[in-house]
Design a protein around this motif. Sequence first.
Motif, PDB file in Angstrom:
ATOM      1  N   TYR A 286      -8.734  -6.092 -16.136  1.00  0.00           N
ATOM      2  CA  TYR A 286      -8.634  -5.634 -14.560  1.00  0.00           C
ATOM      3  C   TYR A 286      -8.343  -6.646 -13.711  1.00  0.00           C
ATOM      4  CZ  TYR A 286     -13.028  -8.183 -14.853  1.00  0.00           C
ATOM      5  OH  TYR A 286     -14.168  -9.202 -14.828  1.00  0.00           O
ATOM      6  N   LEU A 287      -7.795  -6.424 -12.535  1.00  0.00           N
ATOM      7  CA  LEU A 287      -7.431  -7.259 -11.622  1.00  0.00           C
ATOM      8  C   LEU A 287      -8.356  -6.923 -10.185  1.00  0.00           C
ATOM      9  CD1 LEU A 287      -3.638  -6.830 -11.271  1.00  0.00           C
ATOM     10  CD2 LEU A 287      -4.771  -8.819 -12.188  1.00  0.00           C
ATOM     11  N   ILE A 288      -8.726  -8.158  -9.547  1.00  0.00           N
ATOM     12  CA  ILE A 288      -9.341  -7.977  -8.225  1.00  0.00           C
ATOM     13  C   ILE A 288      -8.385  -8.255  -7.128  1.00  0.00           C
ATOM     14  CG2 ILE A 288     -11.344  -8.220  -6.661  1.00  0.00           C
ATOM     15  CD1 ILE A 288     -12.967  -8.625  -9.260  1.00  0.00           C
ATOM     16  N   LEU A 289      -8.109  -7.622  -6.276  1.00  0.00           N
ATOM     17  CA  LEU A 289      -6.971  -7.889  -5.043  1.00  0.00           C
ATOM     18  C   LEU A 289      -7.731  -7.665  -3.898  1.00  0.00           C
ATOM     19  CD1 LEU A 289      -4.269  -5.636  -6.783  1.00  0.00           C
ATOM     20  CD2 LEU A 289      -4.799  -8.304  -7.356  1.00  0.00           C
ATOM     21  N   THR A 290      -6.968  -8.144  -2.772  1.00  0.00           N
ATOM     22  CA  THR A 290      -7.365  -7.692  -1.370  1.00  0.00           C
ATOM     23  C   THR A 290      -6.926  -6.275  -1.138  1.00  0.00           C
ATOM     24  OG1 THR A 290      -5.478  -8.777  -0.826  1.00  0.00           O
ATOM     25  CG2 THR A 290      -7.169 -10.203  -0.706  1.00  0.00           C
ATOM     26  N   TYR A 291      -7.544  -5.725  -0.326  1.00  0.00           N
ATOM     27  CA  TYR A 291      -7.207  -4.392   0.068  1.00  0.00           C
ATOM     28  C   TYR A 291      -6.482  -4.259   1.170  1.00  0.00           C
ATOM     29  CZ  TYR A 291      -7.826   0.344   2.128  1.00  0.00           C
ATOM     30  OH  TYR A 291      -7.762   1.559   2.564  1.00  0.00           O
ATOM     31  N   VAL A 292      -5.319  -3.582   1.036  1.00  0.00           N
ATOM     32  CA  VAL A 292      -4.321  -3.465   2.174  1.00  0.00           C
ATOM     33  C   VAL A 292      -4.773  -2.214   2.759  1.00  0.00           C
ATOM     34  CG1 VAL A 292      -1.920  -3.128   2.728  1.00  0.00           C
ATOM     35  CG2 VAL A 292      -2.374  -4.692   0.969  1.00  0.00           C
ATOM     36  N   PRO A 293      -4.816  -2.059   4.052  1.00  0.00           N
ATOM     37  CA  PRO A 293      -5.183  -1.079   4.852  1.00  0.00           C
ATOM     38  C   PRO A 293      -3.940  -0.113   5.124  1.00  0.00           C
ATOM     39  CG  PRO A 293      -5.520  -2.750   6.216  1.00  0.00           C
ATOM     40  CD  PRO A 293      -5.309  -3.060   4.864  1.00  0.00           C
ATOM     41  N   GLY A 294      -4.046   1.050   5.120  1.00  0.00           N
ATOM     42  CA  GLY A 294      -3.058   1.978   5.648  1.00  0.00           C
ATOM     43  C   GLY A 294      -2.789   3.338   4.991  1.00  0.00           C
ATOM     44  N   ILE A 295      -1.902   4.223   5.446  1.00  0.00           N
ATOM     45  CA  ILE A 295      -1.938   5.442   4.915  1.00  0.00           C
ATOM     46  C   ILE A 295      -0.759   5.674   3.989  1.00  0.00           C
ATOM     47  CG2 ILE A 295      -1.837   8.005   5.566  1.00  0.00           C
ATOM     48  CD1 ILE A 295      -3.159   7.230   8.306  1.00  0.00           C
ATOM     49  N   PRO A 296      -0.618   6.159   2.824  1.00  0.00           N
ATOM     50  CA  PRO A 296       0.758   6.344   2.377  1.00  0.00           C
ATOM     51  C   PRO A 296       1.823   7.137   3.254  1.00  0.00           C
ATOM     52  CG  PRO A 296      -0.975   6.842   0.715  1.00  0.00           C
ATOM     53  CD  PRO A 296      -1.536   6.807   2.075  1.00  0.00           C
ATOM     54  N   LEU A 297       2.871   6.542   3.263  1.00  0.00           N
ATOM     55  CA  LEU A 297       4.061   7.113   4.285  1.00  0.00           C
ATOM     56  C   LEU A 297       4.086   8.589   3.959  1.00  0.00           C
ATOM     57  CD1 LEU A 297       6.392   4.328   5.000  1.00  0.00           C
ATOM     58  CD2 LEU A 297       4.716   5.209   6.639  1.00  0.00           C
ATOM     59  N   LEU A 298       3.919   8.874   2.741  1.00  0.00           N
ATOM     60  CA  LEU A 298       4.090  10.289   2.350  1.00  0.00           C
ATOM     61  C   LEU A 298       3.495  11.298   3.148  1.00  0.00           C
ATOM     62  CD1 LEU A 298       4.619  12.542   0.089  1.00  0.00           C
ATOM     63  CD2 LEU A 298       2.526  11.845  -0.995  1.00  0.00           C
ATOM     64  N   ASP A 299       2.373  10.834   3.639  1.00  0.00           N
ATOM     65  CA  ASP A 299       1.352  11.690   4.636  1.00  0.00           C
ATOM     66  C   ASP A 299       1.746  11.802   5.986  1.00  0.00           C
ATOM     67  OD1 ASP A 299       0.009  12.368   2.265  1.00  0.00           O
ATOM     68  OD2 ASP A 299      -1.209  10.874   2.252  1.00  0.00           O
ATOM     69  N   ILE A 300       2.467  10.863   6.568  1.00  0.00           N
ATOM     70  CA  ILE A 300       2.687  10.579   7.883  1.00  0.00           C
ATOM     71  C   ILE A 300       3.925  10.457   8.467  1.00  0.00           C
ATOM     72  CG2 ILE A 300       0.405  10.084   8.547  1.00  0.00           C
ATOM     73  CD1 ILE A 300       1.406   6.759   8.404  1.00  0.00           C
ATOM     74  N   PHE A 301       5.097  10.112   7.476  1.00  0.00           N
ATOM     75  CA  PHE A 301       6.435   9.760   7.919  1.00  0.00           C
ATOM     76  C   PHE A 301       7.111  10.885   8.176  1.00  0.00           C
ATOM     77  CE2 PHE A 301      10.777   9.085   6.865  1.00  0.00           C
ATOM     78  CZ  PHE A 301      10.976   7.524   7.511  1.00  0.00           C
ATOM     79  N   HIS A 302       6.917  12.167   7.439  1.00  0.00           N
ATOM     80  CA  HIS A 302       7.866  13.185   8.185  1.00  0.00           C
ATOM     81  C   HIS A 302       7.588  13.897   9.310  1.00  0.00           C
ATOM     82  CE1 HIS A 302      10.444  12.293   4.541  1.00  0.00           C
ATOM     83  NE2 HIS A 302       9.334  12.171   3.931  1.00  0.00           N
ATOM     84  N   GLU A 303       6.339  13.660   9.900  1.00  0.00           N
ATOM     85  CA  GLU A 303       5.912  14.560  11.053  1.00  0.00           C
ATOM     86  C   GLU A 303       6.306  13.530  12.343  1.00  0.00           C
ATOM     87  OE1 GLU A 303       1.587  12.412  11.360  1.00  0.00           O
ATOM     88  OE2 GLU A 303       1.644  14.402  10.196  1.00  0.00           O
TER      89      GLU A 303
END
Length: 356
Positions: free
Chosen positions: A131-148
Amino acid sequence: VRGPMIIFKSPSEFRRHRNDLRHWKAALLRALEQQKFDPNVKLKTLPNGENPVFLLSYPDQNYVVKFFSPWYGGKKVFKRERRTLTLAHEGNPLKLEQWEIPRYVTSGKLYDKEMLEKAFPSRLDIWDWPYLILTYVPGIPLLDIFHESSREDKLSCARAIGENIKKIHEIPVEESRRDFSSFERWMVQQRRMVVKRHVKWNDLNESTLSELPKYLPSNVKRIWKGQEPKQLHGDVSDENLLGKKDSNGKLVSCGIIDFGDSRIGDPLYDFVALHLSLFRCDLGLLGAFMDGYGYKVGDLNVFSFKAMCYTLLHKEDAMRTVFNYHPEWKSIVSLKELALKIWVGDGSFGNVKKDD
């Protein structure tokens, strides 16, 4: 081994439980204990990708725990992501333009494999669960907001993605890996299986499928001739690219996650998932991206041929994505014509820099 062990008998059983926090909670707490993290933390599933991924929410910092299964690349994917994120942040750290990528924090294995083999000598399904422990990158997948979003916002976002993907491609690579040897082996393997895979996918018509073996060069090195090997992300898709709306409601891209497919190779390979998934073959958006990247197209026929080779050799069924958004192109009977349609159009490309 304290607590219930994580054992799956098949990939299908794994997929059924992959995003079930109840199934993974004991494993998560074991990983936190191993790495001396506070166990008093809010846990949440992040159901994106092929691996179990969980968010750890602390008052001052959020982290991600990512487990790697015996399937979907397993140890190889684990090592790739750890190595690339380590290189990105050590020495001369990557400086992105209002973007974030995860930072590598630590890693481990749920179980000691030698101990497991002694305890369960006849069990072949035992896995040590790296397993990896990484910092979390906040944001929304562009799939959900790009085309609107507005056309202006999408073009601006595409340019910003270009600027930052270029920086990722400039992550320093160890001298021992600064060549195309691994990429070539992979492309040779993809080339060997290409007809069988496209028959299985049933994405090409009879004419383009029959043309496939002759279209792709037998010597795959022709595809990247003259190109320097760079650090690729490997899956610049609309699911891995993140964005948000600013205080004025304007779309901005803010980062990319999931470096499990990262490898050294031709930067053009990274354009495929982006152009087909997020841009949906919109050449104006591709032009804005390449403008931000500073990519020199050169001869349009050569460019479209190379890009089409990577489209056909891609690890995913890229042509299905093309035809999903442009079903009228499925009747095109020439791969060259199809390549020009997907990758060049009228050749204007907005403000893209071209060779003289």
